[in-house]
Scaffold this motif. Structure first.
Motif, PDB file in Angstrom:
ATOM      1  N   ILE A 102       0.728  -1.271  -0.261  1.00  0.00           N
ATOM      2  CA  ILE A 102      -0.115  -0.073   0.016  1.00  0.00           C
ATOM      3  C   ILE A 102       0.857   1.232  -0.102  1.00  0.00           C
ATOM      4  O   ILE A 102       0.495   2.196  -0.481  1.00  0.00           O
ATOM      5  CB  ILE A 102      -0.755   0.035   1.218  1.00  0.00           C
ATOM      6  CG1 ILE A 102      -1.902  -1.237   1.127  1.00  0.00           C
ATOM      7  CG2 ILE A 102      -1.720   1.441   1.478  1.00  0.00           C
ATOM      8  CD1 ILE A 102      -2.779  -1.392   2.298  1.00  0.00           C
ATOM      9  N   GLY A 103       2.131   1.151   0.553  1.00  0.00           N
ATOM     10  CA  GLY A 103       2.696   2.329   0.481  1.00  0.00           C
ATOM     11  C   GLY A 103       2.795   2.879   2.113  1.00  0.00           C
ATOM     12  O   GLY A 103       3.226   4.065   2.320  1.00  0.00           O
ATOM     13  N   ALA A 104       2.280   2.341   2.878  1.00  0.00           N
ATOM     14  CA  ALA A 104       2.126   2.916   4.364  1.00  0.00           C
ATOM     15  C   ALA A 104       3.530   2.563   5.046  1.00  0.00           C
ATOM     16  O   ALA A 104       4.106   1.750   4.557  1.00  0.00           O
ATOM     17  CB  ALA A 104       1.167   2.108   5.281  1.00  0.00           C
ATOM     18  N   GLU A 105       3.815   3.396   5.876  1.00  0.00           N
ATOM     19  CA  GLU A 105       5.074   3.425   6.480  1.00  0.00           C
ATOM     20  C   GLU A 105       4.803   2.727   7.909  1.00  0.00           C
ATOM     21  O   GLU A 105       4.137   3.386   8.858  1.00  0.00           O
ATOM     22  CB  GLU A 105       5.744   4.704   6.976  1.00  0.00           C
ATOM     23  CG  GLU A 105       7.305   4.713   7.597  1.00  0.00           C
ATOM     24  CD  GLU A 105       7.647   6.187   7.747  1.00  0.00           C
ATOM     25  OE1 GLU A 105       8.618   6.291   8.738  1.00  0.00           O
ATOM     26  OE2 GLU A 105       7.134   7.145   7.476  1.00  0.00           O
ATOM     27  N   VAL A 106       5.325   1.495   8.164  1.00  0.00           N
ATOM     28  CA  VAL A 106       5.158   0.890   9.421  1.00  0.00           C
ATOM     29  C   VAL A 106       6.217   1.408  10.320  1.00  0.00           C
ATOM     30  O   VAL A 106       7.308   1.242  10.218  1.00  0.00           O
ATOM     31  CB  VAL A 106       5.235  -0.705   9.310  1.00  0.00           C
ATOM     32  CG1 VAL A 106       5.164  -1.043  10.751  1.00  0.00           C
ATOM     33  CG2 VAL A 106       4.237  -1.205   8.289  1.00  0.00           C
ATOM     34  N   ILE A 107       5.629   2.146  11.377  1.00  0.00           N
ATOM     35  CA  ILE A 107       6.599   2.975  12.409  1.00  0.00           C
ATOM     36  C   ILE A 107       7.032   1.764  13.450  1.00  0.00           C
ATOM     37  O   ILE A 107       8.283   1.792  13.810  1.00  0.00           O
ATOM     38  CB  ILE A 107       5.870   4.052  12.733  1.00  0.00           C
ATOM     39  CG1 ILE A 107       5.760   5.120  11.923  1.00  0.00           C
ATOM     40  CG2 ILE A 107       6.779   4.528  14.199  1.00  0.00           C
ATOM     41  CD1 ILE A 107       6.822   5.672  11.353  1.00  0.00           C
ATOM     42  N   ASP A 108       6.309   1.025  13.787  1.00  0.00           N
ATOM     43  CA  ASP A 108       6.416   0.066  14.778  1.00  0.00           C
ATOM     44  C   ASP A 108       5.478  -1.328  14.705  1.00  0.00           C
ATOM     45  O   ASP A 108       4.206  -0.964  14.189  1.00  0.00           O
ATOM     46  CB  ASP A 108       6.317   0.762  16.362  1.00  0.00           C
ATOM     47  CG  ASP A 108       7.426  -0.219  16.908  1.00  0.00           C
ATOM     48  OD1 ASP A 108       7.908  -1.350  16.998  1.00  0.00           O
ATOM     49  OD2 ASP A 108       7.475   0.508  18.333  1.00  0.00           O
ATOM     50  N   THR A 109       5.624  -2.367  15.445  1.00  0.00           N
ATOM     51  CA  THR A 109       4.760  -3.578  15.345  1.00  0.00           C
ATOM     52  C   THR A 109       5.040  -3.999  16.669  1.00  0.00           C
ATOM     53  O   THR A 109       6.046  -4.363  17.045  1.00  0.00           O
ATOM     54  CB  THR A 109       5.153  -4.609  14.111  1.00  0.00           C
ATOM     55  OG1 THR A 109       5.141  -3.882  13.175  1.00  0.00           O
ATOM     56  CG2 THR A 109       4.262  -5.714  14.336  1.00  0.00           C
TER      57      THR A 109
END
Length: 189
Positions: free
Chosen positions: A140-147
């Motif tokens: 999607i192009g989302a930036e995963v900051i943390d999981t």
């Protein structure tokens, strides 16, 4: 994490298709979820997760919803739930979820390119769900900051790690001889 640790040590174990599965209020909704346990978990997530630049919390249905809702209420960060139902909305993204005991389709809606997200889940076991979610968010192009996952079940396959993603956890456990064993009471950073 005294309540979480104790509740896991007391969790009953069931077997599903050769997979040893602990039954816990965070991962299964049974037995009852004590609000003090949920509060303890939420505080720990807020302390462990990188939240400064997060635009949205994303969580897979169903057992991430209660955790993510509580974190959203405490941080004022909006929440999107990845559902097992297709809605046909514009920009809906289908993903294939594979766990240690099932396979399903899930659907992401309302997450946009460039959005900075925190992904929350209840349990990291085989990593199938989180790997699929993180790959879809990348597409999607989302930036995963943390999981962050509350509980990590060690000792088996970890598809999320194999795919190159890092997941923080609050506590790591294994199931040995029909009992939950605490592997790391502080989890992974």
């Amino acid at each position: 994490m005294d309540q979480l640790k104790q509740s896991l040590l007391e969790a009953p174990i069931i077997e599903k298709n050769g997979y040893h599965y602990f039954v816990h209020p965070i991962s299964d909704g049974v037995p009852k979820l004590d609000p003090t346990l949920l509060r303890e978990i939420v505080i720990r997530i807020i302390r462990k997760a990188e939240l400064e630049e997060v635009d949205r919390i994303v969580t897979p249905a169903a057992m991430g919803i209660h955790i993510s809702t509580a974190v959203s209420l405490m941080t004022d960060i909006p929440l999107t739930v990845i559902r097992k139902r297709e809605y046909g909305l514009e920009d809906e993204v289908a993903i294939s979820q594979q766990t240690g005991y099932s396979e399903n389709e899930m659907y992401i809606n309302d997450v946009r390119e460039g959005e900075r997200v925190l992904v929350l889940d209840d349990v990291l076991s085989t990593g199938g769900t989180l790997a699929a979610v993180l790959e879809a968010l990348d597409e999607i192009g989302a930036e995963v900051i943390d999981t962050v996952a509350v509980i990590k079940k060690s000792g088996g396959e970890n598809k999320v790690e194999d795919a190159g993603y890092h997941v923080k956890t609050l506590i790591n456990v294994d199931v040995v001889d029909g009992e939950v064993v605490i592997v790391d009471e502080d989890g992974d950073d």
